[in-house]
Design a protein around this motif. Structure first.
Motif, PDB file in Angstrom:
ATOM      1  N   PHE A  16       0.638  -1.326  -0.023  1.00 23.75           N
ATOM      2  CA  PHE A  16       0.026  -0.071   0.124  1.00 23.75           C
ATOM      3  C   PHE A  16       0.929   1.201   0.180  1.00 23.75           C
ATOM      4  CE2 PHE A  16      -3.602  -2.515   1.590  1.00 23.75           C
ATOM      5  CZ  PHE A  16      -4.480  -2.431   0.604  1.00 23.75           C
ATOM      6  N   ALA A  17       2.029   1.264   0.922  1.00 27.56           N
ATOM      7  CA  ALA A  17       2.926   2.342   0.840  1.00 27.56           C
ATOM      8  C   ALA A  17       3.327   2.511  -0.581  1.00 27.56           C
ATOM      9  CB  ALA A  17       4.041   2.424   1.966  1.00 27.56           C
ATOM     10  N   GLY A  18       3.936   1.502  -1.114  1.00 23.06           N
ATOM     11  CA  GLY A  18       4.353   1.671  -2.453  1.00 23.06           C
ATOM     12  C   GLY A  18       3.669   2.234  -3.658  1.00 23.06           C
ATOM     13  N   TYR A  19       2.098   1.617  -3.857  1.00 23.11           N
ATOM     14  CA  TYR A  19       1.302   1.832  -4.348  1.00 23.11           C
ATOM     15  C   TYR A  19       0.666   3.426  -4.386  1.00 23.11           C
ATOM     16  CZ  TYR A  19      -2.614   1.664  -7.376  1.00 23.11           C
ATOM     17  OH  TYR A  19      -3.680   1.896  -8.604  1.00 23.11           O
ATOM     18  N   PHE A  20       0.457   3.969  -3.247  1.00 25.09           N
ATOM     19  CA  PHE A  20       0.040   5.223  -2.927  1.00 25.09           C
ATOM     20  C   PHE A  20       0.659   6.150  -2.646  1.00 25.09           C
ATOM     21  CE2 PHE A  20      -3.889   2.241  -1.567  1.00 25.09           C
ATOM     22  CZ  PHE A  20      -4.504   2.561  -2.531  1.00 25.09           C
ATOM     23  N   GLY A  21       1.989   5.797  -2.287  1.00 20.08           N
ATOM     24  CA  GLY A  21       2.760   6.899  -1.758  1.00 20.08           C
ATOM     25  C   GLY A  21       4.209   7.045  -2.706  1.00 20.08           C
ATOM     26  N   GLY A  22       4.598   6.013  -3.638  1.00 22.51           N
ATOM     27  CA  GLY A  22       5.635   6.024  -4.179  1.00 22.51           C
ATOM     28  C   GLY A  22       6.785   5.388  -3.550  1.00 22.51           C
ATOM     29  N   PHE A  23       7.796   5.693  -4.003  1.00 20.09           N
ATOM     30  CA  PHE A  23       9.034   4.453  -3.629  1.00 20.09           C
ATOM     31  C   PHE A  23       9.420   5.171  -2.276  1.00 20.09           C
ATOM     32  CE2 PHE A  23      13.646   3.815  -3.510  1.00 20.09           C
ATOM     33  CZ  PHE A  23      13.747   2.338  -3.169  1.00 20.09           C
ATOM     34  N   GLY A  24       9.505   6.699  -2.121  1.00 18.84           N
ATOM     35  CA  GLY A  24       9.777   6.964  -0.943  1.00 18.84           C
ATOM     36  C   GLY A  24       9.162   6.721   0.344  1.00 18.84           C
ATOM     37  N   ALA A  25       7.757   6.702   0.098  1.00 15.24           N
ATOM     38  CA  ALA A  25       6.919   6.260   1.245  1.00 15.24           C
ATOM     39  C   ALA A  25       7.220   4.562   1.477  1.00 15.24           C
ATOM     40  CB  ALA A  25       5.465   6.212   0.880  1.00 15.24           C
ATOM     41  N   PHE A  26       7.635   3.804   0.420  1.00 14.81           N
ATOM     42  CA  PHE A  26       7.776   2.405   0.630  1.00 14.81           C
ATOM     43  C   PHE A  26       9.269   2.126   1.427  1.00 14.81           C
ATOM     44  CE2 PHE A  26      10.638  -1.248  -0.776  1.00 14.81           C
ATOM     45  CZ  PHE A  26       9.517  -2.215  -0.553  1.00 14.81           C
ATOM     46  N   VAL A  27      10.125   3.155   1.274  1.00 15.00           N
ATOM     47  CA  VAL A  27      11.247   3.046   2.044  1.00 15.00           C
ATOM     48  C   VAL A  27      11.021   3.421   3.425  1.00 15.00           C
ATOM     49  CG1 VAL A  27      13.847   3.880   2.132  1.00 15.00           C
ATOM     50  CG2 VAL A  27      12.840   3.411   0.052  1.00 15.00           C
ATOM     51  N   VAL A  28      10.258   4.573   3.688  1.00 12.84           N
ATOM     52  CA  VAL A  28      10.032   4.887   4.870  1.00 12.84           C
ATOM     53  C   VAL A  28       9.367   3.865   5.857  1.00 12.84           C
ATOM     54  CG1 VAL A  28       8.745   6.557   6.249  1.00 12.84           C
ATOM     55  CG2 VAL A  28      10.265   7.343   4.486  1.00 12.84           C
ATOM     56  N   VAL A  29       8.407   3.217   5.159  1.00 17.24           N
ATOM     57  CA  VAL A  29       7.724   2.330   5.821  1.00 17.24           C
ATOM     58  C   VAL A  29       8.673   0.985   6.168  1.00 17.24           C
ATOM     59  CG1 VAL A  29       5.527   0.727   5.783  1.00 17.24           C
ATOM     60  CG2 VAL A  29       5.433   2.853   5.254  1.00 17.24           C
ATOM     61  N   ALA A  30       9.424   0.496   5.128  1.00 19.74           N
ATOM     62  CA  ALA A  30      10.330  -0.467   5.387  1.00 19.74           C
ATOM     63  C   ALA A  30      11.118  -0.150   6.524  1.00 19.74           C
ATOM     64  CB  ALA A  30      10.988  -0.795   4.164  1.00 19.74           C
ATOM     65  N   VAL A  31      11.953   1.022   6.569  1.00 21.70           N
ATOM     66  CA  VAL A  31      12.793   1.471   7.632  1.00 21.70           C
ATOM     67  C   VAL A  31      12.280   1.539   8.956  1.00 21.70           C
ATOM     68  CG1 VAL A  31      14.326   3.121   8.399  1.00 21.70           C
ATOM     69  CG2 VAL A  31      14.411   2.362   6.014  1.00 21.70           C
ATOM     70  N   LEU A  32      10.852   1.905   9.362  1.00 22.54           N
ATOM     71  CA  LEU A  32      10.456   2.239  10.299  1.00 22.54           C
ATOM     72  C   LEU A  32       9.724   0.780  10.780  1.00 22.54           C
ATOM     73  CD1 LEU A  32       7.892   5.525  10.051  1.00 22.54           C
ATOM     74  CD2 LEU A  32      10.028   4.905  11.231  1.00 22.54           C
ATOM     75  N   GLY A  33       9.410   0.025   9.837  1.00 21.92           N
ATOM     76  CA  GLY A  33       9.003  -1.431  10.238  1.00 21.92           C
ATOM     77  C   GLY A  33      10.142  -2.126  10.748  1.00 21.92           C
ATOM     78  N   LEU A  34      11.602  -1.961  10.221  1.00 19.40           N
ATOM     79  CA  LEU A  34      12.698  -2.838  10.791  1.00 19.40           C
ATOM     80  C   LEU A  34      12.967  -2.092  12.057  1.00 19.40           C
ATOM     81  CD1 LEU A  34      15.066  -4.702  10.179  1.00 19.40           C
ATOM     82  CD2 LEU A  34      16.283  -2.651   8.983  1.00 19.40           C
ATOM     83  N   ILE A  35      12.952  -0.974  12.327  1.00 23.12           N
ATOM     84  CA  ILE A  35      12.963  -0.415  13.643  1.00 23.12           C
ATOM     85  C   ILE A  35      12.169  -0.789  14.586  1.00 23.12           C
ATOM     86  CG2 ILE A  35      13.031   1.661  15.226  1.00 23.12           C
ATOM     87  CD1 ILE A  35      14.163   3.155  12.607  1.00 23.12           C
ATOM     88  N   GLY A  36      10.842  -0.842  14.359  1.00 28.97           N
ATOM     89  CA  GLY A  36       9.792  -1.605  15.212  1.00 28.97           C
ATOM     90  C   GLY A  36      10.189  -3.309  15.255  1.00 28.97           C
ATOM     91  N   LEU A  37      10.544  -3.916  14.664  1.00 29.20           N
ATOM     92  CA  LEU A  37      11.008  -5.247  14.742  1.00 29.20           C
ATOM     93  C   LEU A  37      12.349  -5.275  15.831  1.00 29.20           C
ATOM     94  CD1 LEU A  37      10.757  -8.141  13.880  1.00 29.20           C
ATOM     95  CD2 LEU A  37      12.465  -7.573  12.196  1.00 29.20           C
ATOM     96  N   VAL A  38      13.136  -4.443  15.494  1.00 28.37           N
ATOM     97  CA  VAL A  38      14.259  -4.668  16.516  1.00 28.37           C
ATOM     98  C   VAL A  38      13.750  -4.159  17.968  1.00 28.37           C
ATOM     99  CG1 VAL A  38      16.521  -3.759  17.062  1.00 28.37           C
ATOM    100  CG2 VAL A  38      15.967  -4.379  14.773  1.00 28.37           C
ATOM    101  N   ALA A  39      13.218  -3.174  18.008  1.00 31.18           N
ATOM    102  CA  ALA A  39      12.625  -2.808  19.198  1.00 31.18           C
ATOM    103  C   ALA A  39      11.645  -3.768  20.001  1.00 31.18           C
ATOM    104  CB  ALA A  39      11.676  -1.512  19.288  1.00 31.18           C
ATOM    105  N   GLY A  40      10.919  -4.534  19.200  1.00 28.75           N
ATOM    106  CA  GLY A  40       9.662  -5.496  19.541  1.00 28.75           C
ATOM    107  C   GLY A  40      10.759  -6.722  20.295  1.00 28.75           C
ATOM    108  N   ARG A  41      11.828  -6.977  19.406  1.00 28.41           N
ATOM    109  CA  ARG A  41      12.579  -8.178  19.794  1.00 28.41           C
ATOM    110  C   ARG A  41      13.217  -7.886  20.975  1.00 28.41           C
ATOM    111  NH1 ARG A  41      14.245 -12.071  15.558  1.00 28.41           N
ATOM    112  NH2 ARG A  41      14.895 -13.114  17.537  1.00 28.41           N
ATOM    113  N   TYR A  42      13.880  -6.760  21.294  1.00 34.57           N
ATOM    114  CA  TYR A  42      14.361  -6.145  22.427  1.00 34.57           C
ATOM    115  C   TYR A  42      13.627  -6.151  23.725  1.00 34.57           C
ATOM    116  CZ  TYR A  42      16.971  -3.388  25.859  1.00 34.57           C
ATOM    117  OH  TYR A  42      17.626  -3.065  27.106  1.00 34.57           O
ATOM    118  N   LEU A  43      12.299  -5.953  23.368  1.00 32.21           N
ATOM    119  CA  LEU A  43      11.422  -5.739  24.685  1.00 32.21           C
ATOM    120  C   LEU A  43      10.921  -7.188  25.069  1.00 32.21           C
ATOM    121  CD1 LEU A  43       9.331  -2.584  23.559  1.00 32.21           C
ATOM    122  CD2 LEU A  43      11.161  -2.935  25.394  1.00 32.21           C
TER     123      LEU A  43
END
Length: 72
Positions: A16-43
């Motif tokens: 959805f981010a890639g389709y509606f927001g373009g490549f920049g939104a895709f990258v932002v969602v991917a990076v924030l998802g990775l940060i969330g994954l690392v924070a969740g695994r830590y917690l």
């Protein structure tokens, strides 16, 4: 919740981010998802910050060189 379902949800969100927001939104969602994954695994206690800071043991159990056996 299984990892397959989490992966499916992440893929849908990135799609959805890639389709509606373009490549920049895709990258932002991917990076924030990775940060969330690392924070969740830590917690959850599955990730130790020292794992990233300690050097790996590059030595082997024995000092013999490992070679393949010669064909007969």
């Amino acid at each position: 919740m299984s990892w397959s379902l989490v992966g499916l949800a992440a893929g849908i969100a990135l799609g959805f981010a890639g389709y509606f927001g373009g490549f920049g939104a895709f990258v932002v969602v991917a990076v924030l998802g990775l940060i969330g994954l690392v924070a969740g695994r830590y917690l959850d206690g599955d990730l130790d910050p020292g794992d990233f800071l300690r050097p790996r043991d590059r030595g082997r159990d024995d000092d013999r060189p490992r070679t393949r056996p010669r064909p007969r």
